[in-house]
Motif scaffolding. Structure first.
Motif, PDB file in Angstrom:
ATOM      1  N   ALA B  44       0.912  -1.390  -0.048  1.00 41.11           N
ATOM      2  CA  ALA B  44       0.005  -0.079   0.100  1.00 41.11           C
ATOM      3  C   ALA B  44       0.791   1.361   0.060  1.00 41.11           C
ATOM      4  N   LEU B  45       0.602   1.905  -0.950  1.00 40.82           N
ATOM      5  CA  LEU B  45       1.287   3.416  -0.916  1.00 40.82           C
ATOM      6  C   LEU B  45       1.198   4.224   0.295  1.00 40.82           C
ATOM      7  N   PRO B  46       2.050   5.302   0.669  1.00 42.35           N
ATOM      8  CA  PRO B  46       1.720   5.865   2.087  1.00 42.35           C
ATOM      9  C   PRO B  46       0.522   6.696   2.124  1.00 42.35           C
ATOM     10  N   GLY B  47      -0.406   6.499   3.260  1.00 43.66           N
ATOM     11  CA  GLY B  47      -1.644   7.250   3.236  1.00 43.66           C
ATOM     12  C   GLY B  47      -2.817   6.561   2.427  1.00 43.66           C
ATOM     13  N   ARG B  48      -2.598   5.410   1.904  1.00 44.89           N
ATOM     14  CA  ARG B  48      -3.822   4.621   1.371  1.00 44.89           C
ATOM     15  C   ARG B  48      -4.567   3.778   2.294  1.00 44.89           C
ATOM     16  N   GLN B  49      -3.753   3.270   3.310  1.00 46.66           N
ATOM     17  CA  GLN B  49      -4.192   2.050   4.116  1.00 46.66           C
ATOM     18  C   GLN B  49      -3.668   2.361   5.347  1.00 46.66           C
ATOM     19  N   ARG B  50      -4.329   1.629   6.415  1.00 46.88           N
ATOM     20  CA  ARG B  50      -3.427   1.474   7.710  1.00 46.88           C
ATOM     21  C   ARG B  50      -2.328   0.726   7.691  1.00 46.88           C
TER      22      ARG B  50
END
Lengths: 167, 159
Positions: B44-50
């Motif tokens: 997951a790219l930064p900020g997309r998922q926890r």
């Protein structure tokens, strides 16, 4: 020793691996991709994936750095990218090494159609008149053949497979 | 098809330029092979998922004639990832990673290319571009998973 280099290019349907001798001129990579794509290498230019400008290849030697990036070889330095949505059309210029994802981000964003955030994540790009979403990591140059430099997309709403009637 | 043929087909996919390009781009990586099981991480790219990454368990028995069975997985517990920790997002993300497919407690990904989706709800006819075909490869699945986990940045940036 050969260096494995990944590249897309004009005339290629997908990314491919090319084996280029370490220490060879960068023009050797261009030659291999052009041969695979079926166009004259003399007219081709080399990009790093996502870069708006081509690499200056004079004196550029193949080394390990090439192994760690995806590349693109094309005859067009820049493409006119048109995106249509609900009877409107916007246009922007991108290098052939630009990914579909980059164009999608622009098309749904504030500089594009300003798509409602509630549905923006569902949007996809398809070739004009087509309803199949394009792979987001595909390079634009894969869809354009010189001397044409124009690319026409439709912004479409992706499907949400659901419904569990037979569960 | 024997397991060895399935293994050969899967190994060819894992060695393909398409799969390796995803590794190069840090979209996914192969964690473990224990045929007929593959464990693959999708980032997951930064900020997309926890979470920064999600693990998937692929059962490639009879691959590629038969679609892979793909479960969202917890490597630590060796079981399904709890619903609260699965990817979040718009409807298509929530549908894909919902609980209980194809039955209570099961963690398969709810998509037309997944083994249990082939004969489900006429999906193969309704979504031919998403259904499984023997001509498809593992990267086809991974590209879809990566797109689900990583919504467009522009969509996130809009007010």
């Amino acid at each position: 020793m050969n260096i494995e280099i990944m590249s897309e290019g004009e005339g290629l349907k997908d990314i491919e691996v090319f084996q280029v001798p370490a220490g060879a001129a960068a023009s050797e990579l261009i030659r291999l991709v052009a041969e695979r794509g079926g166009f004259p290498a003399e007219e081709a230019i080399l990009f790093i994936e996502g870069s708006p400008e081509p690499l200056e290849i004079v004196g550029l030697i193949i080394d390990e750095r090439f192994h760690h990036r995806a590349h693109h070889v094309h005859r067009a330095p820049r493409l006119d990218v048109h995106v249509a949505y609900q009877n409107k059309q916007i246009v922007h210029h991108y290098s052939p090494a630009t990914t579909v994802q980059t164009v999608l981000d622009w098309a749904i964003g504030n500089h594009g159609f300003k798509i409602d955030p509630a549905i923006a994540p569902e949007m996809e790009l398809a070739l004009e008149g087509n309803e199949t979403a394009l792979p987001r990591q595909a390079h634009l140059g894969r869809f354009v053949h010189h001397p044409s430099h124009a690319l026409h997309f439709d912004l479409i709403r992706g499907v949400i497979p659901n419904g569990a009637r037979d569960r | 098809m024997s397991v060895s043929a399935a293994e050969a087909a899967a190994r060819a996919d894992l060695e393909s330029a398409r799969f390796r390009a995803g590794v190069l781009r840090a979209h996914w990586r192969l964690d473990q092979i224990s045929f007929p099981l593959l464990f693959i991480t999708v980032m997951a790219l930064p900020g997309r998922q926890r979470r920064a990454e999600f693990f998937f368990r692929f059962d490639i028995t009879n691959f590629p004639t038969q679609a892979p069975e793909v479960k969202i997985w917890d490597l630590l517990s060796g079981g399904s990832l709890p619903l609260a920790e699965r990817p979040k997002g718009p409807a298509r993300v929530m549908e894909a990673f919902k609980e209980g497919w194809p039955g209570p407690g099961a963690p398969s990904v709810y998509r037309p290319w997944e083994r249990h989706g082939i004969n489900h709800n006429n999906w193969a006819a309704t979504y031919p571009h998403l259904t499984w075909l023997a001509s498809r490869d593992l990267t086809f699945v991974l590209e879809d998973l990566y797109a689900l986990i990583n919504p467009s940045t522009a969509a996130l940036a809009l007010p």
